[in-house]
Design an enzyme around this catalytic site. Structure first.
Site, short mmCIF file in Angstrom:
data_model
loop_
_atom_site.label_atom_id
_atom_site.label_comp_id
_atom_site.label_asym_id
_atom_site.label_seq_id
_atom_site.Cartn_x
_atom_site.Cartn_y
_atom_site.Cartn_z
CE LYS A 14 -31.90 9.11 13.62
NZ LYS A 14 -30.87 9.23 12.55
CB CYS A 55 -6.86 35.47 46.10
SG CYS A 55 -6.70 33.67 46.03
CD GLU A 82 -29.81 5.74 12.79
OE1 GLU A 82 -28.77 6.41 12.65
OE2 GLU A 82 -30.93 6.14 12.44
CB CYS A 110 -4.24 34.40 49.02
SG CYS A 110 -5.94 34.50 49.67
CE LYS A 123 -27.35 10.93 22.22
NZ LYS A 123 -25.97 11.40 22.46
CB SER A 179 -30.21 18.69 19.71
OG SER A 179 -31.31 19.43 20.21
CD GLU A 185 -22.31 12.11 16.77
OE1 GLU A 185 -22.13 12.75 17.81
OE2 GLU A 185 -23.28 12.31 16.00
CE1 TYR A 245 -3.91 2.32 0.73
CE2 TYR A 245 -2.24 3.50 2.00
CZ TYR A 245 -3.48 3.46 1.40
OH TYR A 245 -4.29 4.57 1.45
#
Length: 662
Positions: free
Chosen positions: A286, A427, A113, A407, A115, A83, A172, A37
């Site tokens: 879904k 501080c 599916e 402090c 997540k 979302s 994703e 490759y």
């Protein structure tokens, strides 16, 4: 020099490497050795160096990466990337099923599916060639991350001939567990901060300025949807089409005919969770029928036809070695658990949140205890309980120190009896945190000024307050270990850029107690310029929607402090230009809407919030000052009155077109 190869041979080599990539990264079946490759790739690079005019956009060499521009242009999405609402219990899950069935009038088929805990992206193809990739951003607009997305080996750079002429896939971007551990090992080796979790690592990689570096990190992609004129009526079938066109989909999606099948599948997938190569925090459910999805519609924030069922957070058992104290930018002392390192939800955890003294007392958490640790929302570790059976003898209840650990000044307890605060204005811990916040994300976003650099500059006496950032010189930065000419120039360039500060970001950067990005935006939209914000009365602040008494009092008190006024004036004298707020051009801007009847695709409160976010106003009754009446099902008397006054009538779809013109 005459070429040893023809263009046809070059294209043939591209196709060979393209097939090799697909077999290895998508089918996980290597058809040639790594050596062979690499030899093919070297040959391809040599041909492209000799004939740059031959190079095609889908060349496998595009995956090797190059340097990208120092900024990521913001581009509008073709369709909003909303979302998905979450559910954590079977009761919430059944509520979702009931709402869907009530709207549709029947029980639909569902597709399930994985997540995956990653970064959502949209990837666009034209004439079969990858032309653009955007991050999710705010759902309406995202950043152009095309160069870094091209480095994902499992992602096709060109599609088969039977793919649509125009196609957008959404998916994703993530890291496998093993890859994430390798990345953090490399970070430790280079003495750089480790990533908290795979999701943060994926997000950081997509924002790298060097696509070559991104290519070395081996990002993965899993596609979960597509947009094209050739989509079928089944979401599941569309996913299978994507798979046929060469897109990776991790975990075979499942079609469930009944709710019982859905619940059974959720249990089965949870049992396989630890065996998966990547982190998942649940399953996305879904409605499979695309026409049914359209009928169910969306709210301003999420789709009504989908739900994310989140699994209970993973839990680990470990030893609480110590309780440390962090001093925040407002001086609040926060206890943090120092733990014996334990692996949890894909990352190594050695610290966890304890919230406050009251919470420690309530749970009776003691140093030396064996404690249970979870990740809240799979991100922030927290101590959730104690194994009393394993408690060592002689442990003592923990109490908050009376003096600041940094402090050594005396601390005071707030009126809520929970917050403990160091009130010493000198501080160093509070000052450093305040400066870090000022330059950080969501504030002025000054690149290359991380915690270590700020702490070093503070220790050197270069900076003491936020305004000192704008006085930093080349000589100052060269005192910081590891800083060279290029690093210095990058920091100075970022500081100069930050001097042109949008009003809302500047307000957010000041670190006013209880004022985050949302409140800062509301102040900017209401007052339009910094002078007006600083001079606002308590009554005027309280009148702004979303700002309560406590927040208004905090804002007024902050801008009445002489130190605040002097510091802001110093920033302005050093060249900071706080840009007045300009409302974006919108057909909603300044218009008054009244809503009557029942909306199908969003609730009334969601519609009202969306109108206000676009600069519009919402009225409660129809009058001559009303610009539009939005009519849903079963409208009331407002509809008749609007007709009498000849006020424009909108249905729900008309409103959505105004709110989301793109």
């Amino acid at each position: 020099m005459e070429s040893m190869y023809s263009r046809e041979q070059y294209l043939s080599l591209c196709k060979e490497l393209e097939k090799d990539d697909y077999c290895y990264y998508v089918l996980h079946n290597a058809v040639i050795s790594d050596y062979d490759y690499d030899m093919k790739m070297q040959k391809l690079l040599a041909i492209e160096a000799q004939h740059p005019e031959w190079k095609v956009l889908w060349s496998p060499s595009m995956r090797l990466g190059d340097r990208v521009s120092g900024n990521f242009p913001v581009v509008a999405h073709s369709h909003p990337m909303l979302s998905i609402a979450n559910a954590y219990t079977l009761e919430e899950l059944n509520d979702f099923f009931s709402r869907v069935e009530k709207t549709l009038g029947y029980a639909p088929i569902y597709t399930l599916e994985l997540k995956i805990d990653g970064i959502a992206v949209a990837i666009r193809y034209e004439q079969g060639i990858l032309v653009q990739a955007l991050s999710r951003g705010n759902g309406q607009k995202g950043e152009d991350i095309t160069a870094n997305i091209r480095t994902i080996r499992s992602l096709p750079l060109r599609l088969p001939k039977d793919a649509p002429e125009f196609l957008e896939v959404r998916g994703e971007v993530f890291f496998k567990r093993e890859t994430f551990e390798q990345i953090n090992a490399a970070q430790r080796q280079a003495e750089k901060p480790e990533f908290a979790n795979p999701r943060n690592a994926a997000g950081g990689t997509l924002k790298l300025l060097s696509a070559k570096e991104a290519a070395q990190r081996n990002l993965e992609l899993s596609v979960y949807g597509s947009l094209s004129d050739e989509n079928t009526e089944s979401h599941y079938d569309n996913l299978m089409l994507c798979k046929r066109w060469g897109f990776p989909i991790f975990g075979q999606p499942r079609q469930c005919q009944t709710i019982a099948e859905v619940v059974k599948s959720l249990d089965e997938i949870e049992g396989l969770r630890d065996q998966l190569p990547m982190e998942i925090d649940g399953v996305v459910i879904k409605v499979d029928d695309v026409e049914a999805q359209k009928a169910l519609g969306m709210t301003a924030k999420h789709y009504r036809w989908a739900l994310a069922y989140k699994y209970a957070p993973e839990r680990a058992e470990t030893i609480l070695e110590n309780i440390l104290i962090q001093v925040g930018r407002t001086g609040v002392l926060t206890p943090v658990a120092k733990l014996s390192p334990v692996f949890l939800s894909g990352s190594r955890v050695s610290r966890a949140s304890l919230y406050n003294e009251e919470e420690i007392e309530r749970k009776d958490i003691r140093i030396g205890d064996t404690v249970y640790v979870e990740k809240g929302g799979e991100i922030i570790p927290k101590v959730v309980g104690v194994c009393l059976e394993k408690r060592p003898e002689g442990t003592q209840p923990w109490v908050m120190p009376e003096f600041c650990p940094v402090c050594h000044g005396k601390v005071t307890r707030e009126s809520d009896k929970v917050s403990v605060r160091c009130t010493n204005p000198l501080c160093s811990a509070g000052a450093i945190e305040k400066i870090r916040f000022f330059v950080g994300r969501g504030a002025l976003d000054i690149d290359h000024l991380g915690e270590k650099v700020i702490t070093k500059l503070f220790d050197l006496g270069v900076i003491h307050r936020c305004c000192d950032i704008f006085k930093i010189t080349e000589e100052d930065l060269l005192q910081v270990p590891g800083f060279k000419d290029k690093s210095v120039k990058n920091v100075l360039k970022s500081i100069e850029k930050a001097k042109q500060a949008p009003l809302d970001r500047f307000i957010a950067a000041l670190g006013i107690p209880y004022v985050g990005v949302r409140v800062a935006s509301a102040l900017a939209q209401h007052f339009l310029n910094l002078e007006a914000v600083m001079g606002a009365s308590l009554e005027e602040l309280k009148s702004i929607e979303g700002i309560g008494d406590k927040v208004a009092e905090s804002i007024e008190a902050y801008f009445n402090q002489q130190d605040t006024i002097e510091e802001i004036q110093k920033m302005l004298s050093l060249g900071v230009n706080v840009l007045p707020y300009h409302r974006e051009s919108s057909s909603c801007l300044g218009k008054t809407f009244v809503i009557t009847g029942t909306l199908k695709k969003m609730t009334r409160s969601e519609a009202e919030a969306s109108i206000r976010n676009c600069g519009g106003k919402v009225g409660s009754s129809v009058s001559k000052s009303t610009d539009y009446l939005v009519v849903g099902e079963d409208p009331g008397s407002k509809f008749k009155k609007a007709q009498e006054l000849e006020i424009p009538i909108l249905n729900e779809n008309d409103l959505l077109k105004i709110l989301y013109p793109n």
